[in-house]
Design an enzyme around this catalytic site. Structure first.
Site, PDB file in Angstrom:
ATOM      1  N   GLU A 130       0.938  -1.062  -0.049  1.00 48.20           N
ATOM      2  CA  GLU A 130       0.003   0.127   0.014  1.00 48.20           C
ATOM      3  C   GLU A 130       0.838   1.343  -0.038  1.00 48.20           C
ATOM      4  OE1 GLU A 130      -3.305   0.091  -0.370  1.00 48.20           O
ATOM      5  OE2 GLU A 130      -3.611  -1.777  -0.238  1.00 48.20           O
ATOM      6  N   HIS A 152      -7.962  -1.936   0.316  1.00 47.84           N
ATOM      7  CA  HIS A 152      -6.912  -1.061   0.520  1.00 47.84           C
ATOM      8  C   HIS A 152      -6.314  -0.901   1.686  1.00 47.84           C
ATOM      9  CE1 HIS A 152      -7.247  -0.112  -3.584  1.00 47.84           C
ATOM     10  NE2 HIS A 152      -8.203   0.490  -3.430  1.00 47.84           N
TER      11      HIS A 152
END
Length: 382
Positions: free
Chosen positions: A180, A336
């Site tokens: 990420e 996410h």
């Protein structure tokens, strides 16, 4: 953060009791709270908001399911710099969600254990303690903390009958990686699968502190990335430089005997699995340049799961959510958040392998060329 307006939600949400919970009739996502006031959800001292992602026609994930009011770990100054000390009292509030209901096809055909329901004896699904995932939780003896946060990883179990079609794989272990952070890496999660049993062997998880970013820009960056899920505090408390993350990761690799710092420096009977080429092809080399270190030799080849999916099922999937949808699997956790995404990609890998696919290397760097890439599948996602 979006607000829950009753007029907009009239066809989508139902109130389960006067001041207890709201839920989505379509997805079965319910959230408990202390009170519902003025069209918003309030939880203790934190004001939070929930909007069902099916409003935007996305696969259902679970936003705002992790709220940390205090930090359940003590700082290790040898690893973490310039971080304020955590409060001493345990977290006092959090948001619980009921576990997703499995579809009949998932139960009868695949026999897959619900990733977030497995191992939980409580009626309510609990958010995972993200201090614990990094080995930093010091509230393991605190009943209140244990009641509010889970310290049991999703099992991702598979039933023996799902292995009937599974083939022998070229590697014993798959390391599912999903980074990420677009500017610099913010999170480095790994889920390690045994290719013979399709069971999870272990996990590695660390939040990563950018090397070249001002404090103000960093604060805005983290607020925009993790603030909507209430993860700012845990990130600031635990994030360490990428160089330190790699040292811990290499020690983890050696502990599983799949890498030897004194040997060839390549992974032994293991391969990275990613959802796309970006993680290993692009982002890790960029981060190494930013951090002023050479590219580690174990990042020279990888398996792009989207290419395996394309060649096995003869249909295209643009990303993780598309693969989940194509396999009739729901998204679990928060999209996410790297560790949640790694778990979901691991679930897709389990499903594909159980159907009889073979996960071979799809891309590698030519010897002596850290930036060049050879793509090994003629039919691939571009």
């Amino acid at each position: 953060m979006a607000l829950l307006f009753w007029k907009r939600a009239s066809a989508m949400y139902s109130v389960q009791s006067a001041n207890a919970s709201v839920g989505c009739q379509k997805t079965g996502f319910y959230s408990s709270c202390s009170s519902i006031m003025q069209g918003q959800l309030r939880l203790g001292f934190k004001e939070i908001s929930i909007i069902c992602c099916c409003t935007f026609k996305l696969s259902c994930s679970y936003p705002t399911t992790r709220l940390f009011s205090t930090s359940p770990f003590s700082l290790d100054k040898s690893l973490i710099n310039s971080v304020s000390a955590p409060e001493k009292s345990p977290p006092s509030s959090t948001l619980f969600s009921s576990p997703p209901v499995k579809t009949s096809s998932e139960e009868s055909e695949e026999g897959e254990s619900d990733a977030y329901e497995s191992g939980q004896s409580s009626k309510w699904w609990k958010p995972m303690c993200l201090y614990h995932t990094q080995g930093l939780c010091t509230y393991m003896d605190n009943p209140e903390h244990l009641e509010k946060f889970s310290h049991t990883y999703p099992a991702l179990s598979v039933s023996p009958r799902t292995l009937k079609k599974a083939r022998q794989q070229p590697f014993k272990y798959f390391l599912v990686l999903d980074l990420e952070g677009m500017v610099e890496i913010l999170e480095f999660p790994i889920v390690m699968l045994n290719s013979e049993t399709l069971e999870v062997v272990d996990r590695f998880h660390r939040f990563v502190k950018p090397a070249k970013m001002s404090e103000k820009k960093l604060g805005d960056y983290i607020k925009g990335k993790y603030g909507r899920w209430g993860l700012e505090r845990v990130w600031h408390d635990t994030a360490i430089p990428f160089t330190e993350t790699l040292k811990l990761f290499e020690a983890w690799l050696e502990s599983h005997n799949i890498w030897d710092s004194k040997g060839s420096n390549k992974l032994k009977d293991a391969a990275f699995v990613t959802c796309g080429n970006w993680d290993v092809k692009t982002k890790i080399p960029q981060q190494c340049v930013t951090s002023g270190i050479p590219l580690p030799p174990y990042f020279m080849e990888w398996i792009n799961l989207k290419d395996v999916y394309l060649n096995f099922y003869r249909r295209k999937a643009s990303g993780m959510l598309a693969m989940l949808k194509g396999l009739d699997m729901r998204m679990l956790g928060t999209h996410h958040v790297g560790l949640d995404d790694a778990h979901n990609i691991a679930r897709v890998l389990q499903r594909i392998l159980s159907h009889g696919a073979t996960a071979k290397i799809t891309a590698r760097r030519p010897q002596g060329n850290a930036l060049g890439v050879q793509f090994l599948y003629k039919n691939r996602i571009r």
